[in-house]
Design a protein around this motif. Structure first.
Motif, PDB file in Angstrom:
ATOM      1  N   GLU A  44       0.830  -1.206   0.000  1.00 58.51           N
ATOM      2  CA  GLU A  44       0.000   0.000   0.000  1.00 58.51           C
ATOM      3  C   GLU A  44       0.866   1.258   0.000  1.00 58.51           C
ATOM      4  O   GLU A  44       0.582   2.231  -0.700  1.00 58.51           O
ATOM      5  CB  GLU A  44      -0.931   0.001   1.214  1.00 58.51           C
ATOM      6  CG  GLU A  44      -1.998  -1.074   1.206  1.00 58.51           C
ATOM      7  CD  GLU A  44      -2.946  -0.983   0.019  1.00 58.51           C
ATOM      8  OE1 GLU A  44      -3.080   0.102  -0.576  1.00 58.51           O
ATOM      9  OE2 GLU A  44      -3.542  -2.010  -0.326  1.00 58.51           O
ATOM     10  N   ILE A  45       1.928   1.236   0.794  1.00 57.94           N
ATOM     11  CA  ILE A  45       2.824   2.393   0.878  1.00 57.94           C
ATOM     12  C   ILE A  45       3.409   2.721  -0.486  1.00 57.94           C
ATOM     13  O   ILE A  45       3.439   3.882  -0.907  1.00 57.94           O
ATOM     14  CB  ILE A  45       3.942   2.121   1.911  1.00 57.94           C
ATOM     15  CG1 ILE A  45       3.382   2.250   3.328  1.00 57.94           C
ATOM     16  CG2 ILE A  45       5.122   3.079   1.713  1.00 57.94           C
ATOM     17  CD1 ILE A  45       4.324   1.793   4.419  1.00 57.94           C
ATOM     18  N   ASN A  46       3.860   1.721  -1.218  1.00 55.02           N
ATOM     19  CA  ASN A  46       4.453   1.969  -2.526  1.00 55.02           C
ATOM     20  C   ASN A  46       3.421   2.391  -3.572  1.00 55.02           C
ATOM     21  O   ASN A  46       3.725   3.193  -4.458  1.00 55.02           O
ATOM     22  CB  ASN A  46       5.233   0.735  -2.989  1.00 55.02           C
ATOM     23  CG  ASN A  46       6.583   0.621  -2.298  1.00 55.02           C
ATOM     24  OD1 ASN A  46       7.468   1.446  -2.479  1.00 55.02           O
ATOM     25  ND2 ASN A  46       6.736  -0.394  -1.463  1.00 55.02           N
ATOM     26  N   LEU A  47       2.198   1.890  -3.436  1.00 58.05           N
ATOM     27  CA  LEU A  47       1.128   2.360  -4.322  1.00 58.05           C
ATOM     28  C   LEU A  47       0.822   3.832  -4.061  1.00 58.05           C
ATOM     29  O   LEU A  47       0.542   4.606  -4.986  1.00 58.05           O
ATOM     30  CB  LEU A  47      -0.134   1.511  -4.119  1.00 58.05           C
ATOM     31  CG  LEU A  47      -0.078   0.071  -4.643  1.00 58.05           C
ATOM     32  CD1 LEU A  47      -1.328  -0.694  -4.217  1.00 58.05           C
ATOM     33  CD2 LEU A  47       0.059   0.065  -6.167  1.00 58.05           C
ATOM     34  N   ILE A  48       0.893   4.225  -2.789  1.00 58.13           N
ATOM     35  CA  ILE A  48       0.671   5.625  -2.419  1.00 58.13           C
ATOM     36  C   ILE A  48       1.775   6.508  -3.008  1.00 58.13           C
ATOM     37  O   ILE A  48       1.499   7.593  -3.541  1.00 58.13           O
ATOM     38  CB  ILE A  48       0.616   5.759  -0.883  1.00 58.13           C
ATOM     39  CG1 ILE A  48      -0.682   5.152  -0.357  1.00 58.13           C
ATOM     40  CG2 ILE A  48       0.737   7.226  -0.451  1.00 58.13           C
ATOM     41  CD1 ILE A  48      -0.721   4.968   1.146  1.00 58.13           C
ATOM     42  N   ILE A  49       3.030   6.045  -2.943  1.00 61.39           N
ATOM     43  CA  ILE A  49       4.150   6.824  -3.483  1.00 61.39           C
ATOM     44  C   ILE A  49       3.983   7.004  -4.990  1.00 61.39           C
ATOM     45  O   ILE A  49       4.194   8.104  -5.522  1.00 61.39           O
ATOM     46  CB  ILE A  49       5.495   6.128  -3.176  1.00 61.39           C
ATOM     47  CG1 ILE A  49       5.681   5.979  -1.661  1.00 61.39           C
ATOM     48  CG2 ILE A  49       6.650   6.909  -3.785  1.00 61.39           C
ATOM     49  CD1 ILE A  49       5.464   7.229  -0.856  1.00 61.39           C
ATOM     50  N   GLU A  50       3.586   5.959  -5.678  1.00 60.63           N
ATOM     51  CA  GLU A  50       3.349   6.063  -7.128  1.00 60.63           C
ATOM     52  C   GLU A  50       2.261   7.091  -7.428  1.00 60.63           C
ATOM     53  O   GLU A  50       2.388   7.891  -8.361  1.00 60.63           O
ATOM     54  CB  GLU A  50       2.954   4.699  -7.687  1.00 60.63           C
ATOM     55  CG  GLU A  50       4.104   3.706  -7.780  1.00 60.63           C
ATOM     56  CD  GLU A  50       3.702   2.407  -8.444  1.00 60.63           C
ATOM     57  OE1 GLU A  50       2.589   1.917  -8.145  1.00 60.63           O
ATOM     58  OE2 GLU A  50       4.486   1.891  -9.267  1.00 60.63           O
ATOM     59  N   GLY A  57       2.567  15.681  -9.794  1.00 63.77           N
ATOM     60  CA  GLY A  57       3.465  16.164 -10.841  1.00 63.77           C
ATOM     61  C   GLY A  57       4.905  16.320 -10.392  1.00 63.77           C
ATOM     62  O   GLY A  57       5.567  17.291 -10.778  1.00 63.77           O
ATOM     63  N   LEU A  58       5.409  15.377  -9.597  1.00 63.55           N
ATOM     64  CA  LEU A  58       6.808  15.455  -9.181  1.00 63.55           C
ATOM     65  C   LEU A  58       7.695  15.190 -10.398  1.00 63.55           C
ATOM     66  O   LEU A  58       7.678  14.095 -10.951  1.00 63.55           O
ATOM     67  CB  LEU A  58       7.117  14.425  -8.078  1.00 63.55           C
ATOM     68  CG  LEU A  58       6.242  14.440  -6.825  1.00 63.55           C
ATOM     69  CD1 LEU A  58       6.890  13.583  -5.745  1.00 63.55           C
ATOM     70  CD2 LEU A  58       6.004  15.842  -6.309  1.00 63.55           C
ATOM     71  N   SER A  67      14.324  17.048 -16.378  1.00 63.73           N
ATOM     72  CA  SER A  67      14.139  17.024 -14.927  1.00 63.73           C
ATOM     73  C   SER A  67      15.433  17.359 -14.203  1.00 63.73           C
ATOM     74  O   SER A  67      16.498  16.836 -14.521  1.00 63.73           O
ATOM     75  CB  SER A  67      13.663  15.644 -14.477  1.00 63.73           C
ATOM     76  OG  SER A  67      13.635  15.566 -13.068  1.00 63.73           O
ATOM     77  N   GLU A  68      15.339  18.260 -13.245  1.00 61.86           N
ATOM     78  CA  GLU A  68      16.490  18.636 -12.426  1.00 61.86           C
ATOM     79  C   GLU A  68      16.188  18.392 -10.943  1.00 61.86           C
ATOM     80  O   GLU A  68      16.600  19.143 -10.066  1.00 61.86           O
ATOM     81  CB  GLU A  68      16.862  20.099 -12.672  1.00 61.86           C
ATOM     82  CG  GLU A  68      17.359  20.363 -14.098  1.00 61.86           C
ATOM     83  CD  GLU A  68      17.801  21.794 -14.310  1.00 61.86           C
ATOM     84  OE1 GLU A  68      17.613  22.609 -13.390  1.00 61.86           O
ATOM     85  OE2 GLU A  68      18.318  22.098 -15.395  1.00 61.86           O
ATOM     86  N   ASN A  69      15.429  17.336 -10.694  1.00 61.77           N
ATOM     87  CA  ASN A  69      15.066  16.978  -9.331  1.00 61.77           C
ATOM     88  C   ASN A  69      15.257  15.483  -9.109  1.00 61.77           C
ATOM     89  O   ASN A  69      15.186  14.683 -10.052  1.00 61.77           O
ATOM     90  CB  ASN A  69      13.609  17.343  -9.042  1.00 61.77           C
ATOM     91  CG  ASN A  69      13.360  18.832  -9.125  1.00 61.77           C
ATOM     92  OD1 ASN A  69      13.922  19.605  -8.358  1.00 61.77           O
ATOM     93  ND2 ASN A  69      12.521  19.241 -10.063  1.00 61.77           N
ATOM     94  N   LYS A 206      -5.910   8.066  -4.397  1.00 61.73           N
ATOM     95  CA  LYS A 206      -6.082   9.389  -5.000  1.00 61.73           C
ATOM     96  C   LYS A 206      -5.801  10.472  -3.963  1.00 61.73           C
ATOM     97  O   LYS A 206      -6.261  10.388  -2.824  1.00 61.73           O
ATOM     98  CB  LYS A 206      -7.515   9.546  -5.532  1.00 61.73           C
ATOM     99  CG  LYS A 206      -7.761  10.890  -6.204  1.00 61.73           C
ATOM    100  CD  LYS A 206      -9.187  10.997  -6.716  1.00 61.73           C
ATOM    101  CE  LYS A 206      -9.426  12.344  -7.374  1.00 61.73           C
ATOM    102  NZ  LYS A 206     -10.836  12.486  -7.847  1.00 61.73           N
ATOM    103  N   VAL A 207      -5.031  11.482  -4.359  1.00 59.54           N
ATOM    104  CA  VAL A 207      -4.775  12.627  -3.488  1.00 59.54           C
ATOM    105  C   VAL A 207      -6.045  13.468  -3.428  1.00 59.54           C
ATOM    106  O   VAL A 207      -6.480  14.005  -4.448  1.00 59.54           O
ATOM    107  CB  VAL A 207      -3.590  13.476  -4.003  1.00 59.54           C
ATOM    108  CG1 VAL A 207      -3.387  14.697  -3.102  1.00 59.54           C
ATOM    109  CG2 VAL A 207      -2.308  12.634  -4.056  1.00 59.54           C
TER     110      VAL A 207
END
Length: 216
Positions: A44-50, A57-58, A67-69, A206-207
């Protein structure tokens, strides 16, 4: 009449007891069983990170050549603390990387309550997990990390990569709600942070809240 008064008094007593019991669940939720993080929780934690990478929009994906992050590989634990009052009756501030349980339980985020007293014991059990958890390799292979950009930095001393740091999601008892802190560091006095609330619906995270908390 006396009978009615007695019944009313008894009801007041029961209600007050329930309120005291509810308060004790939040303030003195003992005993807390130390438990190992489960495979289900890791998933669940990794699904949340995805979901956060995609929906917020990271710009850390390797597929984005501009990308510079980078995304820091380890999720950092937010320590859950019980409210503390000093000798003068003032509420103390939580420690760095900490949050009071009362800030989650029954608290409103954008006028909505996402965590209730039923979640309190489970939330405190999560507080016994390791201080950091490494993001799944399947996610890290798709994003810029400090390790993956070493060569670019070595070849260009003027290049700078901002850093995104995500906290270990705090899950509700039913694992349908998550609290996450997202931070971005772009220099010594440059950065910002926010609180994210995620809900799981039809098997997908979903956020639902993105609350700006600090800027430097």
């Amino acid at each position: 009449m006396k009978k009615i008064v007695l019944i009313f008094s008894f009801l007041i007593f029961i209600i007050s007891c329930e309120k005291r019991e509810e308060k004790m669940i939040i303030e003195q939720p003992e005993p807390i069983t130390v438990k190992e993080i489960s495979a289900e929780e890791i998933t669940e934690i990794n699904l949340i990170i995805e979901a956060i990478i995609q929906q917020n929009g990271l710009d850390v994906l390797k597929s984005d050549k501009d990308s510079e992050n980078v995304l820091l590989e380890n999720l950092i634990k937010v320590h859950i603390e019980l409210d503390e009052i000093d000798s003068e009756g003032n509420k103390l501030l939580p420690s760095p990387n900490g949050i009071f349980l009362s800030e989650l339980i029954g608290n409103k985020f954008e006028n909505k309550v996402y965590f209730t007293s039923e979640d309190s014991i489970y939330i405190l059990q999560q507080n016994t997990y390791a201080d950091s958890i490494k993001i799944a390799a399947s996610i890290l292979e798709k994003v810029n990390t400090k390790e993956s950009v070493k060569e670019k930095l070595r070849n260009n001393s003027d290049l700078y990569f901002g850093e995104y740091e995500i906290s270990i999601p705090i899950l509700s008892k039913d694992k349908q709600t998550a609290y996450v802190e997202l931070s971005y560091f772009c220099g010594a006095l440059c950065g910002n942070g926010s609180i994210l609330i995620l809900k799981k619906s039809d098997g997908k995270w979903k956020v639902v809240e993105d609350i700006f908390t600090w800027i430097s």
